[in-house]
Design a protein around this motif. Sequence first.
Motif, PDB file in Angstrom:
ATOM      1  N   ALA A   1      35.078  20.177 -28.437  1.00 57.83           N
ATOM      2  CA  ALA A   1      34.772  19.459 -27.213  1.00 57.83           C
ATOM      3  C   ALA A   1      34.403  18.012 -27.540  1.00 57.83           C
ATOM      4  CB  ALA A   1      33.620  20.131 -26.479  1.00 57.83           C
ATOM      5  N   MET A   3      31.977  15.099 -26.600  1.00 60.33           N
ATOM      6  CA  MET A   3      30.673  14.996 -25.953  1.00 60.33           C
ATOM      7  C   MET A   3      30.212  13.549 -25.915  1.00 60.33           C
ATOM      8  SD  MET A   3      27.024  16.711 -27.014  1.00 60.33           S
ATOM      9  CE  MET A   3      26.889  15.775 -28.528  1.00 60.33           C
ATOM     10  N   CYS A  42      34.188  13.504 -17.226  1.00 59.97           N
ATOM     11  CA  CYS A  42      33.921  14.941 -17.287  1.00 59.97           C
ATOM     12  C   CYS A  42      34.410  15.633 -16.013  1.00 59.97           C
ATOM     13  CB  CYS A  42      32.431  15.166 -17.501  1.00 59.97           C
ATOM     14  SG  CYS A  42      31.949  16.878 -17.727  1.00 59.97           S
ATOM     15  N   ASP A  49      34.349  16.295 -22.243  1.00 59.55           N
ATOM     16  CA  ASP A  49      34.108  17.693 -21.896  1.00 59.55           C
ATOM     17  C   ASP A  49      32.637  17.938 -21.581  1.00 59.55           C
ATOM     18  OD1 ASP A  49      36.847  18.515 -22.544  1.00 59.55           O
ATOM     19  OD2 ASP A  49      36.256  18.056 -24.595  1.00 59.55           O
ATOM     20  N   LEU A  50      31.773  17.175 -22.241  1.00 56.19           N
ATOM     21  CA  LEU A  50      30.323  17.334 -22.087  1.00 56.19           C
ATOM     22  C   LEU A  50      29.662  15.972 -22.009  1.00 56.19           C
ATOM     23  CD1 LEU A  50      29.210  19.859 -24.876  1.00 56.19           C
ATOM     24  CD2 LEU A  50      28.878  20.142 -22.427  1.00 56.19           C
ATOM     25  N   ALA A  98      29.071  19.572 -17.833  1.00 59.61           N
ATOM     26  CA  ALA A  98      30.206  20.140 -18.560  1.00 59.61           C
ATOM     27  C   ALA A  98      31.390  20.296 -17.625  1.00 59.61           C
ATOM     28  CB  ALA A  98      29.834  21.494 -19.156  1.00 59.61           C
ATOM     29  N   LEU A 103      31.855  26.100 -21.054  1.00 61.49           N
ATOM     30  CA  LEU A 103      31.341  25.057 -21.938  1.00 61.49           C
ATOM     31  C   LEU A 103      29.887  24.737 -21.592  1.00 61.49           C
ATOM     32  CD1 LEU A 103      32.025  23.212 -24.262  1.00 61.49           C
ATOM     33  CD2 LEU A 103      32.960  21.582 -22.622  1.00 61.49           C
ATOM     34  N   TRP A 104      29.574  24.715 -20.304  1.00 64.38           N
ATOM     35  CA  TRP A 104      28.189  24.486 -19.871  1.00 64.38           C
ATOM     36  C   TRP A 104      27.273  25.565 -20.429  1.00 64.38           C
ATOM     37  CZ3 TRP A 104      25.153  27.743 -16.926  1.00 64.38           C
ATOM     38  CH2 TRP A 104      23.915  27.210 -16.524  1.00 64.38           C
ATOM     39  N   ALA A 107      26.674  25.043 -24.112  1.00 62.93           N
ATOM     40  CA  ALA A 107      25.822  23.883 -24.370  1.00 62.93           C
ATOM     41  C   ALA A 107      24.368  24.178 -24.019  1.00 62.93           C
ATOM     42  CB  ALA A 107      26.319  22.670 -23.574  1.00 62.93           C
TER      43      ALA A 107
END
Length: 126
Positions: A1, A3, A42, A49-50, A98, A103-104, A107
């Motif tokens: 990802a 970030m 995002c 991605d983040l 995210a 993905l959230w 994280a």
Amino acid sequence: AMMYATTPHMFGVGLETERFEALRRQVKRPLYGCDCYAYGLCASGFGADLVVEADLGIYDYMALVPVVINAGGCMSDWRGQPLTLQSHEVSKGRVVAAATPELWEAAVKVLSTPSRWKSCEPSWPS
């Protein structure tokens, strides 16, 4: 990802820096700068991605919450709790956005203790 964070210097010594560094080691590439533009990237699915940040004022992120969530992403504090006007004192400006719920979840798991995160569904106070 991929970030984003505005700067690695925004994270306080101790807990914030430790958790951010733990997540930074797991992403493909940490990127810095962009400020609110990173949240737009995002939400749009292009290039970010983040977004993980700390020490933000409510004016820095509150208008971005519905944009990210209505684009299909997730945005919360580091504990996975909804970002509301009332929750700012608890979240202390620690924000994670995210592009996807999966993905959230990954994280938030790194940024908080697993027993505290729930889902990315917003639960607005009545």
